[in-house]
Design a protein around this motif. Structure first.
Motif, PDB file in Angstrom:
ATOM      1  N   VAL A  57       0.830  -1.205   0.000  1.00  0.00           N
ATOM      2  CA  VAL A  57       0.000   0.000   0.000  1.00  0.00           C
ATOM      3  C   VAL A  57       0.864   1.254   0.000  1.00  0.00           C
ATOM      4  CG1 VAL A  57      -0.331   0.374   2.491  1.00  0.00           C
ATOM      5  CG2 VAL A  57      -2.163   0.938   0.903  1.00  0.00           C
ATOM      6  N   VAL A  58       1.990   1.224   0.689  1.00  0.00           N
ATOM      7  CA  VAL A  58       2.898   2.374   0.664  1.00  0.00           C
ATOM      8  C   VAL A  58       3.438   2.571  -0.749  1.00  0.00           C
ATOM      9  CG1 VAL A  58       5.197   3.141   1.404  1.00  0.00           C
ATOM     10  CG2 VAL A  58       3.520   2.396   3.104  1.00  0.00           C
ATOM     11  N   ASP A  59       3.761   1.491  -1.421  1.00  0.00           N
ATOM     12  CA  ASP A  59       4.253   1.572  -2.802  1.00  0.00           C
ATOM     13  C   ASP A  59       3.200   2.208  -3.706  1.00  0.00           C
ATOM     14  OD1 ASP A  59       6.394   0.773  -4.741  1.00  0.00           O
ATOM     15  OD2 ASP A  59       4.736  -0.379  -5.606  1.00  0.00           O
ATOM     16  N   VAL A  60       1.941   1.803  -3.536  1.00  0.00           N
ATOM     17  CA  VAL A  60       0.845   2.379  -4.330  1.00  0.00           C
ATOM     18  C   VAL A  60       0.721   3.875  -4.060  1.00  0.00           C
ATOM     19  CG1 VAL A  60      -1.677   2.475  -4.538  1.00  0.00           C
ATOM     20  CG2 VAL A  60      -0.507   0.269  -4.574  1.00  0.00           C
ATOM     21  N   MET A  61       0.781   4.268  -2.794  1.00  0.00           N
ATOM     22  CA  MET A  61       0.621   5.682  -2.437  1.00  0.00           C
ATOM     23  C   MET A  61       1.719   6.536  -3.056  1.00  0.00           C
ATOM     24  SD  MET A  61      -0.893   5.887   1.454  1.00  0.00           S
ATOM     25  CE  MET A  61       0.372   4.938   2.273  1.00  0.00           C
ATOM     26  N   ILE A  62       2.959   6.094  -2.927  1.00  0.00           N
ATOM     27  CA  ILE A  62       4.082   6.909  -3.408  1.00  0.00           C
ATOM     28  C   ILE A  62       4.079   6.978  -4.936  1.00  0.00           C
ATOM     29  CG2 ILE A  62       6.604   6.948  -3.596  1.00  0.00           C
ATOM     30  CD1 ILE A  62       6.669   6.152  -0.631  1.00  0.00           C
ATOM     31  N   LYS A  63       3.787   5.897  -5.600  1.00  0.00           N
ATOM     32  CA  LYS A  63       3.748   5.924  -7.064  1.00  0.00           C
ATOM     33  C   LYS A  63       2.617   6.829  -7.565  1.00  0.00           C
ATOM     34  CE  LYS A  63       6.026   1.532  -8.047  1.00  0.00           C
ATOM     35  NZ  LYS A  63       5.889   0.136  -8.540  1.00  0.00           N
ATOM     36  N   HIS A  64       1.488   6.821  -6.844  1.00  0.00           N
ATOM     37  CA  HIS A  64       0.378   7.682  -7.272  1.00  0.00           C
ATOM     38  C   HIS A  64       0.731   9.155  -7.080  1.00  0.00           C
ATOM     39  CE1 HIS A  64      -3.853   8.329  -8.304  1.00  0.00           C
ATOM     40  NE2 HIS A  64      -3.823   9.321  -7.424  1.00  0.00           N
ATOM     41  N   ILE A  65       1.360   9.476  -5.968  1.00  0.00           N
ATOM     42  CA  ILE A  65       1.760  10.871  -5.739  1.00  0.00           C
ATOM     43  C   ILE A  65       2.819  11.284  -6.754  1.00  0.00           C
ATOM     44  CG2 ILE A  65       2.933  12.417  -4.128  1.00  0.00           C
ATOM     45  CD1 ILE A  65       0.031  11.870  -3.411  1.00  0.00           C
ATOM     46  N   HIS A  99      12.894  -2.498  -6.346  1.00  0.00           N
ATOM     47  CA  HIS A  99      13.545  -1.598  -5.405  1.00  0.00           C
ATOM     48  C   HIS A  99      12.495  -0.627  -4.885  1.00  0.00           C
ATOM     49  CE1 HIS A  99      17.184  -3.163  -7.319  1.00  0.00           C
ATOM     50  NE2 HIS A  99      17.867  -2.696  -6.300  1.00  0.00           N
ATOM     51  N   ARG A 100      12.758  -0.074  -3.734  1.00  0.00           N
ATOM     52  CA  ARG A 100      11.806   0.904  -3.203  1.00  0.00           C
ATOM     53  C   ARG A 100      12.280   2.320  -3.510  1.00  0.00           C
ATOM     54  NH1 ARG A 100      13.985   2.104   2.183  1.00  0.00           N
ATOM     55  NH2 ARG A 100      15.322   0.369   2.781  1.00  0.00           N
ATOM     56  N   SER A 101      11.326   3.199  -3.602  1.00  0.00           N
ATOM     57  CA  SER A 101      11.607   4.579  -4.008  1.00  0.00           C
ATOM     58  C   SER A 101      11.444   5.539  -2.838  1.00  0.00           C
ATOM     59  CB  SER A 101      10.666   4.971  -5.144  1.00  0.00           C
ATOM     60  OG  SER A 101       9.319   4.728  -4.764  1.00  0.00           O
ATOM     61  N   TYR A 102      11.648   5.031  -1.620  1.00  0.00           N
ATOM     62  CA  TYR A 102      11.447   5.875  -0.447  1.00  0.00           C
ATOM     63  C   TYR A 102      12.366   5.429   0.686  1.00  0.00           C
ATOM     64  CZ  TYR A 102       8.640   1.762   0.753  1.00  0.00           C
ATOM     65  OH  TYR A 102       8.211   0.471   0.973  1.00  0.00           O
ATOM     66  N   PHE A 103      12.618   6.362   1.590  1.00  0.00           N
ATOM     67  CA  PHE A 103      13.343   6.034   2.810  1.00  0.00           C
ATOM     68  C   PHE A 103      12.336   5.484   3.816  1.00  0.00           C
ATOM     69  CE2 PHE A 103      15.735   9.365   0.690  1.00  0.00           C
ATOM     70  CZ  PHE A 103      17.015   8.822   0.691  1.00  0.00           C
ATOM     71  N   ALA A 104      12.706   4.431   4.522  1.00  0.00           N
ATOM     72  CA  ALA A 104      11.764   3.751   5.410  1.00  0.00           C
ATOM     73  C   ALA A 104      12.260   3.765   6.848  1.00  0.00           C
ATOM     74  CB  ALA A 104      11.559   2.305   4.958  1.00  0.00           C
ATOM     75  N   ALA A 105      11.293   3.817   7.759  1.00  0.00           N
ATOM     76  CA  ALA A 105      11.616   3.736   9.184  1.00  0.00           C
ATOM     77  C   ALA A 105      10.422   3.167   9.936  1.00  0.00           C
ATOM     78  CB  ALA A 105      11.972   5.117   9.745  1.00  0.00           C
ATOM     79  N   GLY A 106      10.699   2.500  11.029  1.00  0.00           N
ATOM     80  CA  GLY A 106       9.650   1.987  11.896  1.00  0.00           C
ATOM     81  C   GLY A 106       9.437   2.926  13.071  1.00  0.00           C
ATOM     82  N   VAL A 107       8.194   3.119  13.454  1.00  0.00           N
ATOM     83  CA  VAL A 107       7.862   4.004  14.578  1.00  0.00           C
ATOM     84  C   VAL A 107       6.983   3.230  15.554  1.00  0.00           C
ATOM     85  CG1 VAL A 107       6.778   6.160  15.285  1.00  0.00           C
ATOM     86  CG2 VAL A 107       7.994   6.039  13.109  1.00  0.00           C
ATOM     87  N   PRO A 108       7.558   2.751  16.667  1.00  0.00           N
ATOM     88  CA  PRO A 108       6.758   2.018  17.648  1.00  0.00           C
ATOM     89  C   PRO A 108       5.967   2.948  18.553  1.00  0.00           C
ATOM     90  CG  PRO A 108       9.035   2.135  18.370  1.00  0.00           C
ATOM     91  CD  PRO A 108       8.982   2.806  17.022  1.00  0.00           C
ATOM     92  N   GLY A 109       4.731   2.582  18.829  1.00  0.00           N
ATOM     93  CA  GLY A 109       3.901   3.392  19.723  1.00  0.00           C
ATOM     94  C   GLY A 109       2.432   3.275  19.378  1.00  0.00           C
ATOM     95  N   SER A 110       1.589   3.671  20.308  1.00  0.00           N
ATOM     96  CA  SER A 110       0.143   3.634  20.103  1.00  0.00           C
ATOM     97  C   SER A 110      -0.316   4.814  19.262  1.00  0.00           C
ATOM     98  CB  SER A 110      -0.578   3.675  21.454  1.00  0.00           C
ATOM     99  OG  SER A 110      -1.965   3.876  21.275  1.00  0.00           O
ATOM    100  N   PHE A 111      -1.144   4.539  18.247  1.00  0.00           N
ATOM    101  CA  PHE A 111      -1.657   5.648  17.431  1.00  0.00           C
ATOM    102  C   PHE A 111      -2.764   6.421  18.136  1.00  0.00           C
ATOM    103  CE2 PHE A 111      -3.877   2.097  14.763  1.00  0.00           C
ATOM    104  CZ  PHE A 111      -4.925   1.988  15.661  1.00  0.00           C
ATOM    105  N   TYR A 112      -3.071   6.044  19.364  1.00  0.00           N
ATOM    106  CA  TYR A 112      -4.002   6.847  20.151  1.00  0.00           C
ATOM    107  C   TYR A 112      -3.289   7.982  20.880  1.00  0.00           C
ATOM    108  CZ  TYR A 112      -7.330   3.158  19.129  1.00  0.00           C
ATOM    109  OH  TYR A 112      -8.150   2.267  18.482  1.00  0.00           O
ATOM    110  N   ARG A 113      -1.970   8.132  20.612  1.00  0.00           N
ATOM    111  CA  ARG A 113      -1.187   9.245  21.139  1.00  0.00           C
ATOM    112  C   ARG A 113      -0.324   9.827  20.020  1.00  0.00           C
ATOM    113  NH1 ARG A 113      -0.323   5.460  25.202  1.00  0.00           N
ATOM    114  NH2 ARG A 113       1.828   5.137  24.544  1.00  0.00           N
ATOM    115  N   ARG A 114       0.337  10.940  20.312  1.00  0.00           N
ATOM    116  CA  ARG A 114       1.245  11.562  19.340  1.00  0.00           C
ATOM    117  C   ARG A 114       2.400  10.622  19.002  1.00  0.00           C
ATOM    118  NH1 ARG A 114       2.225  17.008  19.193  1.00  0.00           N
ATOM    119  NH2 ARG A 114       3.856  16.398  17.738  1.00  0.00           N
ATOM    120  N   LEU A 115       2.761  10.594  17.717  1.00  0.00           N
ATOM    121  CA  LEU A 115       3.870   9.770  17.257  1.00  0.00           C
ATOM    122  C   LEU A 115       4.889  10.545  16.434  1.00  0.00           C
ATOM    123  CD1 LEU A 115       1.773   6.662  16.112  1.00  0.00           C
ATOM    124  CD2 LEU A 115       3.406   6.690  18.013  1.00  0.00           C
ATOM    125  N   PHE A 116       4.491  11.713  15.889  1.00  0.00           N
ATOM    126  CA  PHE A 116       5.331  12.451  14.949  1.00  0.00           C
ATOM    127  C   PHE A 116       5.368  13.930  15.306  1.00  0.00           C
ATOM    128  CE2 PHE A 116       3.340   8.830  12.841  1.00  0.00           C
ATOM    129  CZ  PHE A 116       4.459   8.151  12.367  1.00  0.00           C
TER     130      PHE A 116
END
Length: 389
Positions: A82-90, A142-159
């Motif tokens: 799904v990330v691949d679809v999003m980035i290619k569409h943008i 190959h992927r066309s983006y930089f990737a990172a994992g972000v651990p945490g609950s999405f019911y709080r701030r993450l970014f």
């Protein structure tokens, strides 16, 4: 092995965050090998996702990366696709506007208990250093983006504030931050005695679940409204229901009720666990109605609704031989275990958990003919745009 929890001990928000995850690894009951239905459901909604992406503002400046986030990414290939679809569409949107594309960044976010190792092993490699963005996007496998994992609950701030262009979350928001405390409290009128899920419970129990869902969704929206860039959009999908009655959880009720419920009752009848032990376990899932969802979004006011509808997703069971009852039974048990097995293991231990899911499989096999027809999921699909303040 995780320790079994004591009778009638409510799992707090923090404890659930440490425990809850889809089953990791690559075994038979892992999420990786039991998420084909989610992939098919997501594919059927790609046109709606792309409509959401068409509303995102794109900037001519290349100084800042375009950032997408998948919240509740789990550990399978679906999130990467799904990330691949999003980035290619943008990227196509930039090309259509005659603009040079920026760099792209993708964050995969889930609870700390998520199997990020398996997810990262599935990520395609980046092209060699020095390759241009255009060459990167054109490179196959190959992927066309930089990737990172972000651990945490999405019911709080993450970014950081105003840092994200697009949020995507699929098949996750029906998971509550916790089981409502009243549901496992013996003295409460909402006590869910004899059940491990809301399906078929009393009205007061259902109200407690609904309140928890709406409280959680409101916290989710508040956090995203701070993190999203102006002009950003969000695409959300979660289990939903068509019934106005919250005790009728539809497909979720058949997955976590019926055979799953009967298997817990088997353990009690055979003296393997106490009834109190069963009653102190509840699946922290709520399939909302369209109105449940809409009330929270409108009450928050940070997002404009472009689309909010119930979408028929189909069966969560993917089998090669639909007429093979044994295969259907195994598919139901593996599907159920892939999403709830970690919580069951923690509550009664891995040995009893294994026994429980064997009973789920046996009971489901006895009803294999009917299961594929009866077990149908509906989803709430929401396309939202950030309202600039």
């Amino acid at each position: 092995m995780l320790p079994a929890m004591g009778d009638n001990v409510v799992v707090s928000t923090m404890e659930l965050e440490k425990l809850l995850s889809m089953k990791g690894g690559k075994g038979e009951a892992s999420y990786v090998n039991n998420s084909q239905a989610q992939a098919m459901h997501a594919k059927s909604m790609l046109h709606l996702l792309k409509e959401t992406l068409d509303r995102v503002e794109v900037e001519a400046s290349r100084e800042m990366p375009f950032v997408v986030v998948d919240l509740g990414c789990s550990c399978g290939i679906n999130t990467i696709n799904v990330v691949d679809v999003m980035i290619k569409h943008i990227m196509k949107r930039y090309e259509g506007l005659g603009l040079d594309p920026p760099e792209f960044s993708a964050f995969f976010s889930d609870l700390p208990s998520n199997d990020f190792n398996t997810l990262f092993q599935l990520l395609p490699p980046m092209p060699n250093y020095g390759v241009s963005m255009e060459e990167c996007l054109a490179a196959k496998n190959h992927r066309s983006y930089f990737a990172a994992g972000v651990p945490g609950s999405f019911y709080r701030r993450l970014f950081p504030a105003r840092s994200i262009n697009v949020f995507h979350s699929a098949f996750s928001l029906h998971w509550l931050s916790q089981v409502p405390e009243a549901v496992t409290e013996k003295r409460s009128s909402a006590y869910n005695k004899g059940r491990v899920f809301i399906h078929g419970a009393n009205e007061i129990t259902a109200i407690a679940y609904k309140k928890q869902f709406q409280t959680d969704l409101a916290a989710f929206l508040r956090s995203r409204s701070v993190e999203m860039k102006r002009g950003g959009s969000m695409f959300l999908v979660c289990l939903g229901r068509t019934s106005l009655d919250p005790t009728d959880q539809g497909g979720a009720g058949l997955l976590f009720g019926t055979h799953f419920q009967d298997a817990w009752d088997d353990l009690v009848l055979q003296g393997l666990i106490s009834s109190e032990k069963r009653d102190s376990f509840n699946i922290p899932v709520y399939a909302p109605s369209l109105q449940d969802f809409k009330e929270v979004v409108e009450g928050d006011g940070s997002f404009a609704i472009h689309k909010l509808e119930v979408f028929k997703g189909g069966s969560p069971l993917v089998v090669d031989q639909p007429d093979n009852a044994s295969q259907v039974g195994k598919a139901l048990a593996n599907t159920c275990r892939s999403v709830s097995g970690v919580l069951v293991d923690a509550h009664i231990g891995e040995d009893l958990s294994h026994e429980l899911f064997l009973r789920v499989e046996h009971r489901a096999t006895c009803h294999g003919k009917d299961l594929l027809e009866q077990l149908q999921f509906y989803h709430i699909v929401a396309s939202l745009s950030f309202v600039q303040s």
